[in-house]
Design a protein around this motif. Structure first.
Motif, mmCIF file in Angstrom:
data_model
loop_
_atom_site.group_PDB
_atom_site.id
_atom_site.type_symbol
_atom_site.label_atom_id
_atom_site.label_comp_id
_atom_site.label_asym_id
_atom_site.label_seq_id
_atom_site.Cartn_x
_atom_site.Cartn_y
_atom_site.Cartn_z
ATOM 1 N N GLY A 1 42.438 -26.918 13.927
ATOM 2 C CA GLY A 1 43.104 -26.189 15.001
ATOM 3 C C GLY A 1 42.249 -26.085 16.240
ATOM 4 N N ALA A 2 42.527 -25.059 17.041
ATOM 5 C CA ALA A 2 41.814 -24.885 18.309
ATOM 6 C C ALA A 2 41.816 -23.421 18.693
ATOM 7 N N ALA A 3 40.816 -23.033 19.479
ATOM 8 C CA ALA A 3 40.723 -21.668 20.000
ATOM 9 C C ALA A 3 40.235 -21.737 21.438
ATOM 10 N N VAL A 4 40.881 -20.964 22.317
ATOM 11 C CA VAL A 4 40.509 -20.907 23.725
ATOM 12 C C VAL A 4 40.430 -19.446 24.129
ATOM 13 N N VAL A 5 39.339 -19.055 24.780
ATOM 14 C CA VAL A 5 39.160 -17.696 25.279
ATOM 15 C C VAL A 5 38.900 -17.770 26.776
ATOM 16 N N MET A 6 39.566 -16.889 27.534
ATOM 17 C CA MET A 6 39.497 -16.926 28.994
ATOM 18 C C MET A 6 39.316 -15.519 29.539
ATOM 19 N N ASP A 7 38.491 -15.381 30.559
ATOM 20 C CA ASP A 7 38.295 -14.106 31.241
ATOM 21 C C ASP A 7 39.514 -13.839 32.125
ATOM 22 N N CYS A 8 40.167 -12.708 31.916
ATOM 23 C CA CYS A 8 41.397 -12.391 32.662
ATOM 24 C C CYS A 8 41.135 -12.023 34.113
ATOM 25 N N ARG A 9 39.877 -11.835 34.479
ATOM 26 C CA ARG A 9 39.571 -11.449 35.854
ATOM 27 C C ARG A 9 39.075 -12.620 36.688
ATOM 28 N N THR A 10 38.329 -13.542 36.070
ATOM 29 C CA THR A 10 37.717 -14.627 36.830
ATOM 30 C C THR A 10 38.277 -16.003 36.490
ATOM 31 N N GLN B 1 46.947 -24.289 27.648
ATOM 32 C CA GLN B 1 48.085 -23.780 28.410
ATOM 33 C C GLN B 1 48.504 -22.399 27.917
ATOM 34 N N LEU B 2 48.529 -22.204 26.602
ATOM 35 C CA LEU B 2 48.929 -20.902 26.076
ATOM 36 C C LEU B 2 47.907 -19.824 26.421
ATOM 37 N N CYS B 3 46.630 -20.192 26.483
ATOM 38 C CA CYS B 3 45.616 -19.207 26.869
ATOM 39 C C CYS B 3 45.782 -18.839 28.348
ATOM 40 N N VAL B 4 46.049 -19.833 29.194
ATOM 41 C CA VAL B 4 46.289 -19.557 30.611
ATOM 42 C C VAL B 4 47.515 -18.667 30.764
ATOM 43 N N MET B 5 48.579 -18.955 30.023
ATOM 44 C CA MET B 5 49.787 -18.130 30.052
ATOM 45 C C MET B 5 49.462 -16.682 29.704
ATOM 46 N N PHE C 1 45.348 -10.462 24.215
ATOM 47 C CA PHE C 1 44.419 -10.030 25.267
ATOM 48 C C PHE C 1 43.903 -8.637 24.916
ATOM 49 N N ALA C 2 42.736 -8.304 25.402
ATOM 50 C CA ALA C 2 42.098 -7.024 25.103
ATOM 51 C C ALA C 2 41.128 -6.663 26.234
ATOM 52 N N PRO C 3 40.880 -5.364 26.416
ATOM 53 C CA PRO C 3 41.657 -4.232 25.911
ATOM 54 C C PRO C 3 43.073 -4.237 26.496
ATOM 55 N N TYR C 4 44.066 -3.783 25.749
ATOM 56 C CA TYR C 4 45.443 -3.931 26.216
ATOM 57 C C TYR C 4 45.752 -3.013 27.392
ATOM 58 N N ASP C 5 44.980 -1.884 27.552
ATOM 59 C CA ASP C 5 45.227 -0.995 28.679
ATOM 60 C C ASP C 5 44.422 -1.378 29.926
ATOM 61 N N ASN C 6 43.458 -2.279 29.789
ATOM 62 C CA ASN C 6 42.669 -2.760 30.926
ATOM 63 C C ASN C 6 42.174 -4.167 30.582
ATOM 64 N N PRO C 7 43.081 -5.164 30.628
ATOM 65 C CA PRO C 7 42.764 -6.498 30.084
ATOM 66 C C PRO C 7 41.555 -7.164 30.735
ATOM 67 N N ARG C 8 40.701 -7.718 29.879
ATOM 68 C CA ARG C 8 39.534 -8.476 30.350
ATOM 69 C C ARG C 8 39.475 -9.879 29.770
ATOM 70 N N TYR C 9 39.942 -10.038 28.540
ATOM 71 C CA TYR C 9 39.830 -11.338 27.894
ATOM 72 C C TYR C 9 41.159 -11.702 27.234
ATOM 73 N N ALA C 10 41.531 -12.975 27.391
ATOM 74 C CA ALA C 10 42.743 -13.513 26.762
ATOM 75 C C ALA C 10 42.346 -14.621 25.798
ATOM 76 N N LEU C 11 43.172 -14.819 24.784
ATOM 77 C CA LEU C 11 42.837 -15.762 23.726
ATOM 78 C C LEU C 11 44.105 -16.442 23.215
ATOM 79 N N SER C 12 43.980 -17.715 22.900
ATOM 80 C CA SER C 12 45.026 -18.406 22.139
ATOM 81 C C SER C 12 44.362 -19.125 20.980
ATOM 82 N N LEU C 13 45.009 -19.078 19.838
ATOM 83 C CA LEU C 13 44.422 -19.702 18.651
ATOM 84 C C LEU C 13 45.525 -20.410 17.872
ATOM 85 N N LEU C 14 45.264 -21.650 17.515
ATOM 86 C CA LEU C 14 46.173 -22.474 16.724
ATOM 87 C C LEU C 14 45.516 -22.842 15.408
#
Length: 660
Positions: free
Chosen positions: A274-283, A467-471, A578-591
């Motif tokens: 599979g695959a895992a992608v983690v992205m900073d929701c701010r930058t 793409q799903l992580c960007v979404m 994404f987490a924290p859900y009340d102040n998002p910082r990081y998003a993730l998609s995992l297959l």
């Protein structure tokens, strides 16, 4: 008898002809001597310095020295690709060299099998004269010493120390960084009419995949030269270090990837694919870009054997494929977030509108089933996202149509490729009525029966994990159409940030409704992934969405379970979060490719462990986690076990026999 007569006129005539010829020849000779003398003067006086330099150049040669390849670092400066010393054995063909004899003698000093010996003989004979050919890399000190001791007896043989690329973290970064390998004929032809002389150097390696290939010129640097005194046959007599030209090392490239997150991601996959992608929701920075299973890039630097490469290439879980960028899959229920947002943006569906799920829905002459056989009952949008109700999204997708869905999913990154510096991305498919006309000319009509499958992330739809992580990151940010960034800096020069992007053209209130549904998936006790989404990090919670994408038809199949089918027929499992859900910082998609279970059972637990690593590495969030808990209320009058005794006071001694 008459006496001979003398004709003085004839004598005088012959003498005159001789004299003229003598003068002519003398004049020509004199002119030749004058020209020769002038040329000698010109050569010895006027051109003396030029020819002195030419003579000096014949005396000395300059051997090209490859520069140290630039380092590749992670976001915190941890080395991902570097160089180490390499003892190597080289042979340069000379005029009188017996190649077969030389290679045979070398095989007595270092291990060279028969097949390798035959290939070396061909390579040395085919190489230009005095052009070194690599015989062996990574010699031991003992082998290096043996060759150097015998080197005077073996003309054209050299054992020296160069550098070789090394990847300290093995397979964790193989797809992102790529690897380097020997230059081949295709590389030389691709370089054009005037290829870089480095391409002909036996110690030079060229980038083959990932960062190594995309930034090969920046990592390559500029070569230096080593000054050598040679004899009339061009053989090296001695070195002249005073004339050496130092090479310029390649530029350092720093990535946005975090080595701890990447290695943790590889660890949690285990034997799974599979695959895992983690992205900073701010930058927009990518902290993880993993494809599993992977391979050891160090083996490619040394050169794989045919059986080794065949084993990697034919393994069904495809370790050579970068699944994060090049693999495309149906996104399953993770795409319901886009369908929900498209429904809200269309104005045709409100958050309060309800559809009844009885486990099956009749349309177009057949039943469309929900994953829950007995159904979910009446569902509004929040409940439908939380419970991942298929019946709800079948009907919503049918009502709003494919074009409205595509018009929302496109700006969220579905169907796009991103400029992250490395190639190999597959755009997948984001179907619409126009897409069908273009790509299905034999049957260009969009049929209503295709919309229900589209609503649950199946059918013609295909995406890659990036793409799903960007979404998910754009959903979490809620305002910016963030772009992913993989390369942080090149040679110390900062690269453009992913946050330098336009705003999303959608209502923040509508995005908030979708996000609240994702929060319920992971934090409502009745949510689809409640148990698997608990981070155990105090006040920090995660929002997410599960997805299970089928790869086979379940028509006339008794059981949808994957335990009894082959690996390639098992369902794909997704989780986006994404987490924290009340102040998002990081998003993730995992297959989990062909995981066979559900998004909640196969993907969510792995995503949770990766997200925990990301959050614990954030100093600000870690400080929230490590805050001391409030002290419990204690009755001051109550007896406390373990309390300190009262101080001693004066009193008469106890009577005899009394207990003490």
């Amino acid at each position: 008898m008459s006496e001979p007569s003398i004709f003085f006129s004839e004598v005088n005539e012959r003498q005159g002809v001789f004299t003229r010829r003598a003068f002519l020849m003398g004049g020509l000779t004199g002119l030749g001597l004058v020209a020769l003398g002038g040329q000698l003067v010109h050569l010895q006086l006027v051109e003396a310095n030029r020819y002195a330099k030419l003579a000096e150049s014949n005396k000395f040669n300059f051997r090209l020295v490859p520069p140290p390849r630039g380092l590749i670092l992670d976001r915190n400066g941890v080395t991902l690709a570097s160089n180490r010393p390499n003892f190597r054995l080289l042979v340069a063909r000379d005029g009188g060299m017996d190649v077969e004899t030389t290679v045979a003698e070398l095989s007595n000093l270092v291990p060279i099998d028969d097949k390798r010996r035959i290939r070396l003989v061909k390579d040395i004979k085919r190489a230009p004269k005095r052009s070194p050919v690599s015989v062996m890399e990574d010699m031991t000190w003992e082998e290096f010493s043996r060759v150097n001791v015998r080197a005077p007896e073996l003309p054209g043989v050299t054992a020296d120390m160069g550098e070789v690329r090394v990847y300290p973290h093995g397979g964790a970064f193989a797809h992102v960084i790529g690897y380097v390998a020997k230059v081949n004929d295709k590389d030389v032809k691709a370089a054009g009419a005037n290829p870089d002389p480095l391409l002909y150097n036996p110690g030079f390696r060229i980038g083959r995949q990932g960062i190594e290939k995309a930034f090969d010129l920046q990592l390559r640097g500029k070569p230096g030269a080593q000054k050598q005194e040679v004899d009339a046959k061009g053989r090296v007599v001695r070195q002249d270090p005073r004339g050496d030209i130092a090479p310029t090392p390649g530029k350092e490239i720093r990535l946005t990837i975090d080595v701890d997150v990447q290695e943790r991601a590889l660890e949690v996959f285990g034997e799974q694919s599979g695959a895992a992608v983690v992205m900073d929701c701010r930058t927009g920075d990518l902290l993880c870009l993993l494809s599993a299973p992977s391979f050891d890039a160090n083996r490619f630097v040394r050169g794989l054997t045919v059986p080794e490469y065949k084993a990697l290439n034919e393994y069904e879980r495809r370790p050579l494929l970068d699944k994060a960028l090049s693999g495309t899959y149906p996104p399953g229920s993770t795409f319901k977030t886009m369908v929900a947002l498209a429904a809200l943006e269309s104005g045709m569906i409100t958050p309060q509108d309800r559809y009844v799920c009885g486990g099956a829905w009749w349309f177009g002459g057949r039943y469309f089933h929900c994953w829950k056989k007995d159904g979910h009952g009446a569902q509004n949008m929040h409940d439908a996202i939380k419970n991942s109700c298929d019946i709800y999204f079948y009907q919503v997708a049918l009502k709003i149509g494919p074009d409205r869905i595509a018009s929302v999913a496109g700006p969220f990154g579905i169907g796009q490729t991103f400029d992250i510096g490395i190639t190999g991305q597959m755009a997948g498919t984001l179907p619409s009525t126009d897409w069908v006309k273009k790509h299905r000319p034999s049957d260009p009509k969009w049929y209503p029966g295709e919309s229900p499958s589209y609503g649950i992330g199946q059918g013609l739809l295909n995406v890659n994990p990036l793409q799903l992580c960007v979404m998910t990151a754009r959903l979490a940010n809620g305002r910016k159409a963030l772009n992913p960034r993989l390369v942080k800096s090149i040679g110390g020069v900062e690269q453009p940030r992913g946050s330098e992007a336009p705003d999303l053209p959608f209502s923040p209130e509508h995005i908030a409704i979708v996000r609240e549904g994702m929060a319920a998936v992971a934090n409502d006790v009745s949510g689809g992934a409640y148990r698997q989404s608990q981070l155990g990090l105090g006040p920090i919670k995660m929002a997410g969405k599960t997805g299970t994408a089928q790869v086979r038809s379940y028509d006339k199949v008794a059981s949808r379970k994957s335990s009894s089918v082959g690996w390639k027929l098992k369902d794909h499992n997704w989780f986006v979060a994404f987490a924290p859900y009340d102040n998002p910082r990081y998003a993730l998609s995992l297959l989990v490719e062909h995981g066979g279970g559900s998004g909640a059972t196969e993907a969510a637990p792995r995503a949770r462990e990766i997200m925990r690593t990301v959050l614990l590495k954030d100093p600000e969030l870690r400080s929230l986690i490590e805050q001391p808990m409030p002290m419990p209320d204690v009755d001051p009058g109550a007896d406390t076990e373990g309390a300190a005794p009262d101080l001693p006071d004066a009193a008469p001694p106890p009577p005899p026999g009394a207990p003490t």
